[in-house]
Design an enzyme around this catalytic site. Sequence first.
Site, PDB file in Angstrom:
ATOM      1  N   ASP A   1       2.933  15.224  11.760  1.00 48.41           N
ATOM      2  CA  ASP A   1       3.137  15.170  10.307  1.00 48.41           C
ATOM      3  C   ASP A   1       1.801  15.198   9.559  1.00 48.41           C
ATOM      4  O   ASP A   1       1.455  14.254   8.862  1.00 48.41           O
ATOM      5  CB  ASP A   1       3.925  13.909   9.966  1.00 48.41           C
ATOM      6  CG  ASP A   1       4.590  14.007   8.595  1.00 48.41           C
ATOM      7  OD1 ASP A   1       4.499  15.080   7.976  1.00 48.41           O
ATOM      8  OD2 ASP A   1       5.202  13.019   8.166  1.00 48.41           O
TER       9      ASP A   1
ATOM     10  N   VAL B   1       3.933  -0.577   4.272  1.00 48.54           N
ATOM     11  CA  VAL B   1       2.584  -0.967   4.688  1.00 48.54           C
ATOM     12  C   VAL B   1       1.982  -1.873   3.617  1.00 48.54           C
ATOM     13  O   VAL B   1       2.021  -1.554   2.429  1.00 48.54           O
ATOM     14  CB  VAL B   1       1.677   0.264   4.897  1.00 48.54           C
ATOM     15  CG1 VAL B   1       0.285  -0.169   5.343  1.00 48.54           C
ATOM     16  CG2 VAL B   1       2.284   1.209   5.919  1.00 48.54           C
TER      17      VAL B   1
ATOM     18  N   LEU C   1       0.822  -1.218   0.000  1.00 47.83           N
ATOM     19  CA  LEU C   1       0.000   0.000   0.000  1.00 47.83           C
ATOM     20  C   LEU C   1       0.850   1.261   0.000  1.00 47.83           C
ATOM     21  O   LEU C   1       0.457   2.288  -0.533  1.00 47.83           O
ATOM     22  CB  LEU C   1      -0.908   0.018   1.229  1.00 47.83           C
ATOM     23  CG  LEU C   1      -2.021  -1.024   1.292  1.00 47.83           C
ATOM     24  CD1 LEU C   1      -2.714  -0.969   2.641  1.00 47.83           C
ATOM     25  CD2 LEU C   1      -3.032  -0.799   0.183  1.00 47.83           C
ATOM     26  N   GLY C   2       2.002   1.176   0.626  1.00 51.94           N
ATOM     27  CA  GLY C   2       2.838   2.369   0.689  1.00 51.94           C
ATOM     28  C   GLY C   2       4.180   2.054   1.312  1.00 51.94           C
ATOM     29  O   GLY C   2       4.337   1.052   2.010  1.00 51.94           O
TER      30      GLY C   2
ATOM     31  N   LYS D   1       1.879  -2.913   8.932  1.00 51.28           N
ATOM     32  CA  LYS D   1       3.101  -2.137   8.741  1.00 51.28           C
ATOM     33  C   LYS D   1       4.283  -2.941   9.242  1.00 51.28           C
ATOM     34  O   LYS D   1       4.313  -3.384  10.385  1.00 51.28           O
ATOM     35  CB  LYS D   1       3.028  -0.797   9.463  1.00 51.28           C
ATOM     36  CG  LYS D   1       4.329  -0.007   9.293  1.00 51.28           C
ATOM     37  CD  LYS D   1       4.151   1.467   9.466  1.00 51.28           C
ATOM     38  CE  LYS D   1       5.467   2.187   9.202  1.00 51.28           C
ATOM     39  NZ  LYS D   1       5.340   3.633   9.336  1.00 51.28           N
TER      40      LYS D   1
ATOM     41  N   GLY E   1       7.634   4.007   3.153  1.00 48.47           N
ATOM     42  CA  GLY E   1       8.232   5.231   3.680  1.00 48.47           C
ATOM     43  C   GLY E   1       9.625   4.975   4.196  1.00 48.47           C
ATOM     44  O   GLY E   1      10.158   3.876   4.030  1.00 48.47           O
ATOM     45  N   ALA E   2      10.209   5.998   4.810  1.00 44.97           N
ATOM     46  CA  ALA E   2      11.566   5.864   5.324  1.00 44.97           C
ATOM     47  C   ALA E   2      11.601   4.855   6.476  1.00 44.97           C
ATOM     48  O   ALA E   2      12.628   4.272   6.769  1.00 44.97           O
ATOM     49  CB  ALA E   2      12.075   7.214   5.795  1.00 44.97           C
ATOM     50  N   ASN E   3      10.450   4.653   7.118  1.00 47.44           N
ATOM     51  CA  ASN E   3      10.443   3.827   8.321  1.00 47.44           C
ATOM     52  C   ASN E   3       9.755   2.483   8.178  1.00 47.44           C
ATOM     53  O   ASN E   3       9.486   1.826   9.163  1.00 47.44           O
ATOM     54  CB  ASN E   3       9.774   4.596   9.465  1.00 47.44           C
ATOM     55  CG  ASN E   3      10.618   5.754   9.917  1.00 47.44           C
ATOM     56  OD1 ASN E   3      11.827   5.638   9.993  1.00 47.44           O
ATOM     57  ND2 ASN E   3       9.992   6.876  10.184  1.00 47.44           N
ATOM     58  N   GLY E   4       9.449   2.095   6.949  1.00 41.87           N
ATOM     59  CA  GLY E   4       8.818   0.791   6.800  1.00 41.87           C
ATOM     60  C   GLY E   4       7.869   0.728   5.626  1.00 41.87           C
ATOM     61  O   GLY E   4       7.699   1.692   4.888  1.00 41.87           O
TER      62      GLY E   4
END
Lengths: 320, 245
Positions: free
Chosen positions: A145, A41, A33-34, A54, A36-39
């Site tokens: 954020d 999903v 699904l997505g 996640k 990012g810098a931290n993992g």
Amino acid sequence: MAMNTLKSPFNIPNGRCIEGKWHKNRYKIQKELGRGANGVVYLAEWKGRKVAVKISDNHLTITSETNVLKALSKAQGIALGPSLLDVDDWEIGSRKFSFYAMEYIEGEHFLQFIKRKGMVWLDILILQLLSDLQSLHERGWIFGDLKPDNLIVTPLPVKIRCIDVGGTTAIGRSIKEFTEFFDRGYWGLGSRRAEPSYDLFSVAMIIVNAYYPDRFPKKIGGIQQLQKMIVQKNGLHKYEPILLRALTGKYHQAKEMRLDLLTFGQKKIKKNQPSRPLKAKVPSNPPQSKQKRTAGWLETIFIFLIISLFYSLYIFGQIG
Amino acid sequence: MKQGTIKQILLITDGCSNEGEDPVAMAALAKEQGVTVNVIGVMKNDTIDEQGMKEIESIAEQGGGVSQVVYTEMLSQTVQMVTRKAMTQTLQGVVNRELKQILGSETEMEDLPPEKRGEVFEVVEELNDTVNLDVLILVDTSASMKYKLPTVKEALLDLSLSLNARTGNNRFSVFVFPGKKQFVNKLMDWTPNLDTLPSIFSKLSSGGMTPTGPAIKEALRHFTKKRSIRGLLTANGDEYFEESV
């Protein structure tokens, strides 16, 4: 976010099952699904139900985010973020991952929704967002954020939801995660301490972003540049007073901004219906209405006198 | 718990060292002295060569820190993220040591069930906001970095803005390399915020060599020098985080 990390990114193929080390729940990965810098999903299936999972190779990220999700779910009712279902570890070979499963929020991205359904929805969604923020702030948290990318609109009933709580910070601490365009520190308009006005700045920038889908780079920064961008844009211009207050930290609570946005919406209606403003003004200004009433009396007496004059003339004519 | 100070070196560079001591060895030395080394690689024409990449990764790995490679535009966000991540990592090391003492030799945060882990993490987060932080910023000003320096300056101002929103105290110091006569030049001594970062920063003359190793060594010396002076004033005030991670 186009951040390039040195640590090798991971991919979990669709159809793969991951099993928790502690709680033994099995999740069947369906699609990404997505990222990012931290993992990453994923959409997954768990006991015949769609959930979002996640996964990160940094267990601190997962722990931090689940702490926030837990804190948010303590107060039932209004759910700004997704509800937390499970937290666990997944070990495969020598690699260790941490993950959490949460409610899968199905909907459309904020900007896409407004683009498709029209600007009339912008005010409504922002009003919804502001009341959710009010209760989040009351519980001692700042979203941090806040940006359109993190907002999803669910269909029927149309409701705004936040899908990434990674930046949520306890009030008084320093903001954990932010995105430049929506960060008051970047524009030179305040600190990165977590307080309600921090989120309200971001809300103002979300409204700006709705009218500038491509955003714009910082040039001189500060309120001057932002004000200029607001004033020169058709449609956005009308929000100027509210946006300026939010951008300069004049609102201390989300409900103040919400109230302004509500009454401002009503003013717009007044302008379109010119017969109403007088009526609407009356209750707000009692001394003026008293004057009006005496003026009304004078008018009545005057009319009465004229009619009596005509009548006496008529009687006089009849006699004559 | 005694209030301690986290010590970090933040190296901002765009490539390979070619002069003096091995920077990876210097990073190892720093770690032994309780100073974490973080590295941010600034991309040149959208790429960093393999060798530079490897060096950046190794320095951070050996220095107990965090590394990240970014495009110039993403610098501000990255600088603060890397600094924060490294702080958390250091604090986690401290908490892990405490856990080992309480729960036995082989227990770390990761070995706890997720529910307990959450409670321990609360402590890490609390410390993250209240701990004192000393960051020595080491900027590569060799020729290829020249046009990126205004962005670097902006990123550093941004970093001080972010960190100063914390409850704990911060101190920053800025060094650049190569220096005019020596390997390294001190641009700013310890200061609580970077607002005063000199504007000459972007006009620095830049040479061809990149003495990353000697620069880390010099930065380390600056930490020890400061510590010995401060040690006289506050006896053993910050021993706590000395051997972190």
